[in-house]
Write a protein that holds these residues in place. Structure first.
Motif, mmCIF file in Angstrom:
data_model
loop_
_atom_site.group_PDB
_atom_site.id
_atom_site.type_symbol
_atom_site.label_atom_id
_atom_site.label_comp_id
_atom_site.label_asym_id
_atom_site.label_seq_id
_atom_site.Cartn_x
_atom_site.Cartn_y
_atom_site.Cartn_z
ATOM 1 N N LEU A 241 -40.501 34.906 -30.878
ATOM 2 C CA LEU A 241 -39.598 34.771 -29.729
ATOM 3 C C LEU A 241 -39.627 33.320 -29.275
ATOM 4 O O LEU A 241 -40.708 32.772 -29.019
ATOM 5 N N ASP B 240 -36.015 36.074 -32.245
ATOM 6 C CA ASP B 240 -35.210 36.310 -31.046
ATOM 7 C C ASP B 240 -35.301 35.059 -30.179
ATOM 8 O O ASP B 240 -36.368 34.416 -30.129
ATOM 9 N N TYR C 158 -44.130 40.816 -30.243
ATOM 10 C CA TYR C 158 -44.008 39.525 -30.947
ATOM 11 C C TYR C 158 -45.361 39.026 -31.460
ATOM 12 O O TYR C 158 -46.382 39.156 -30.778
ATOM 13 N N ILE D 22 -44.885 33.402 -29.673
ATOM 14 C CA ILE D 22 -43.897 32.932 -28.685
ATOM 15 C C ILE D 22 -43.974 31.412 -28.658
ATOM 16 O O ILE D 22 -45.071 30.836 -28.619
#
Ligand SMILES: C[S@@+](CC[C@H](N)C(=O)[O-])C[C@H]1O[C@@H](n2cnc3c(N)ncnc32)[C@H](O)[C@@H]1O
Length: 239
Positions: A42, A64, A104, A107
């Motif tokens: 992410l 994402d 996830y 990040i």
């Protein structure tokens, strides 16, 4: 639309790597992450989407991205469509991520969390990361506690409510559950843009954008030894 702010300024000028150290730092720091093709990543506050594109091209992993700013989302969407890369883009706030918990592996957040309610965002990062997942955060710091006047000068340009010392970042990381962290890079800010200034489309700026740009240039000069950044590599606890 609200007052033209710092994020509008960099989005309008098309600055692609709007974080201290620029894209060169991104490439170096990402090497610290054991990303694989089956990883889920992410990127919070993806801006122009340049880092997300790089990650996809390098690892072919699932990515994402979120950002809150309309102009930034348009720029990122254009990039992903043009390059035909399958990156999901959502309009959302770091303070309230529209994702389930523990999803996830990684990040990445490059000069974003400072612009948000830091404690809320960090606890959201911890919530959506899997156990043992990594957070890589490049964040603005002040090299000493600031006076009210100095805080205000910085706030007037960046629009952030409070700039933080390294110690304050560390306290927030620990509070959010990132007791395992290290600082893998840091220095003072000299020039955060890697695009030559002459190539930027200044004619697209409204009058208050030009005024903000001038204030920004003055601020960077005045606070060049006070404003800095750190790269925090953090890991969510494994139970
Ligand atoms: C300084 S720019 C950095 C952009 C990008 N990470 C980069 O390095 O080029 C800060 C970014 O954070 C985004 N941002 C600010 N507040 C946010 C929030 N609450 N949630 C998500 N993104 C936010 C801005 O729209 C902008 O794209």
């Amino acid at each position: 639309m609200g007052k033209f702010n710092y994020i509008d300024l960099i989005a309008t000028l098309g600055i692609e790597d709007a974080h201290p150290g620029g894209f060169d730092l991104t490439k170096e720091m990402v090497k610290f992450l054991p990303i694989k093709s089956n990883s889920s990543v992410l990127e919070v506050g993806c801006g122009s989407g340049k880092t997300a594109q790089y990650l996809y091209e390098k690892y072919k992993c699932s990515i994402d991205t979120i950002d809150i700013n309309d102009r930034m989302l348009i720029n990122a969407k254009k990039r992903f469509n043009k390059k035909k890369i399958p990156i999901n883009l959502f309009q959302a706030s770091a303070e309230k991520l529209p994702f389930q918990e523990n999803v996830y592996d990684f990040i990445i957040s490059e000069s974003v969390t400072s612009f948000t309610n830091v404690d809320k965002s960090l606890s959201e990062y911890a919530r959506v990361l899997k156990e043992g997942g990594y957070l890589l955060a490049i964040e603005m710091t002040t090299e000493k506690p600031l006076t009210v006047r100095e805080q205000k000068d910085i706030q007037d340009v960046y629009g952030i409510s409070k700039t933080r010392t390294v110690k304050e970042w560390e306290n927030s990381l620990v509070r959010a559950g990132f007791s395992e962290y290290k600082i893998i890079r840091g220095e003072t800010i000299v020039n955060t843009s890697t695009k030559p200034m002459s190539s930027l489309p200044f004619d697209k700026l409204p009058p208050d954008g030009i005024e903000l740009l001038h204030k920004f240039q003055k601020l960077i000069l005045r606070y060049k030894d006070v404003l800095g950044y750190r790269v925090f590599l953090c890991r969510k606890q494994r139970y």
